[in-house]
Design an enzyme around this catalytic site. Sequence first.
Site, PDB file in Angstrom:
ATOM      1  NE  ARG A 242     -34.246 -28.060  20.905  1.00 54.08           N
ATOM      2  CZ  ARG A 242     -33.214 -28.316  20.136  1.00 54.08           C
ATOM      3  NH1 ARG A 242     -32.347 -27.357  19.866  1.00 54.08           N
ATOM      4  NH2 ARG A 242     -33.041 -29.513  19.616  1.00 54.08           N
ATOM      5  CB  ALA A 243     -37.674 -20.468  20.050  1.00 58.98           C
TER       6      ALA A 243
END
Length: 591
Positions: A242-243
């Site tokens: 997700r980052a």
Amino acid sequence: MTAMFPFTAVVGQDEAKLALLLNAVDPSIGGVLMRGHKGSAKTTLARGLAALLPDEGPFVELPIGATEDRLVGTIDLRAALSRGERHFHPGLLSACDGGVLYVDEVNLLPDHLVDLLLDVAASGVNRVEREGISHEHPSRFVLIGSMNPEEGELRPQLLDRFGLAVDVRTSTDAAERALAVQRRIAFDADPHGVAGEWEQHEDSIRRQLAEHTSAARPKSVSPELMRSVSSVCAAVGAEGLRADLVICRAAAALARWEGRSTADADDVRRVAPLALAHRRRSPLGDGGIDAGELDQALERLEEPTSEPELDAGEERVAPIGAPAPVPGLGGSERVRSSGQASGRRDVVEGPRGRLVGDRRPDGPDGTVRSLALGATVAAAATRRAGTTDAGALVEPEDLREPVREQRSANLVVLVVDASGSMGVGRRMEAAKGAVLSLLLDAYQRRDRVALVTFRGESAEVVLQPTGSVEVARARLADLPTGGRTPLAAGVGAGLQVAERARSGSYQPLVVVVSDGRATAGPAGADPVAAAHEAAAGVRRRGVAAVVVDAEEGTVRLGLARPLAETMAARYVTVGELSAGSLAGAVRRTLR
């Protein structure tokens, strides 16, 4: 029309402004989490952003006490009761379409509602399947959450789902503070006048947002830059992908905001701290991902990266990185994460939580303990459909009760011996390290913790039940040792905290960390006998307990085991504790 304090008139808070504007350009970034104390302009910024959106998008604030019905929508009661028809009545997720949905104190919102919000924010569509209704509608909005970390943290799984996070702090610069106060006082005296003074600045941003939010999104992150982003995320230990996704989307949005077709390394440098600050290796670390390490990873963005091509048929297996340790609270002792980071708790039926269905009342005399209004109306509408019955709109057989699921919640009461005997050798250091593993587990499961210490002649509740494990860690780190051992007072104080929690909705557990020595007690009483009487009180009240024996060395008095037996508690020693074993003992005790 009520004037809004201008977004551009807020003094400072440049990171927060950037994060908000990037989400306005591309809401798929996933929202903004603003963390800071009250009075730091979080709500002002959120309201100000809504006024800048195309067509002055709606600003919808979600109250803490909002229900799932109010959020997602439910059956139209008027249509059901008057005409026997089932229609959808939209909720807040419909009202905020095209604008801002602001959740103050999002850390205090029930987990299932936060999950729901984040799902809709990511997809842009609200889908409702309940009470005989199947409906979906667009719900594209900028999600803004704010919180004070001292009031409790979000579970790491929910924290990670916010695209960007920023710490909103009140400036310590006297000139900036004075300017902020000056502008606020001027606005309170003449809202429309101040709004007019800043209208040119507001219009400039409003036009820019209208241009970039309506434009087609270019593929503005090159494959080479994507690889660099992934290298940065891997270097700082960000878990999951997700980052990486958020940084790429935010860098592209920044490039669009500044009128460029392609994002570059400088865009990544500016947005990476906002995307990584809340994606921590350890939730008990000091401030998340280390800033120096992040700087080093970002510096490598400028370095050429190339990998030798593989020969035909050649394979390469990347090594598995070592798990990041959870920092100990002193010396070289470390407690490593067990990897049990699921954050899962048992799902039980309860009076609160996610609505999963409805049922007819099952009380002894048909008593309705809680009314499922939508389901009741739907049942009445079905019964009355096609009839001209002029009787009661709702009959007893129409009544329905809600069926809700909630995560079982626990309160872990840490009762820590801070007497002089705990200062022998490294007992307190080892005890703090053991308790740290339990705090890590509590954080991941969103349990609440309380801290009781005892030394000298009395016990003290140094931390009332809280969801902020970081505060508990800080109190534990500063814990001094010395004086006699009022073990009975410590156990008694811990039991009182546990009993108060049990009267609410939490299942309590008392964890006593001590070497078992008792050298102080009530006037005229034997300290050891008083300690065992207090321990027997824990057993009589049926409160689950664990005793952690902090005694070490070749010569031991072995006083903690008899205490555990009197308390009917699980017994473990500090020497036996590996990563997560204390947390495991706690989980087994709570079953």
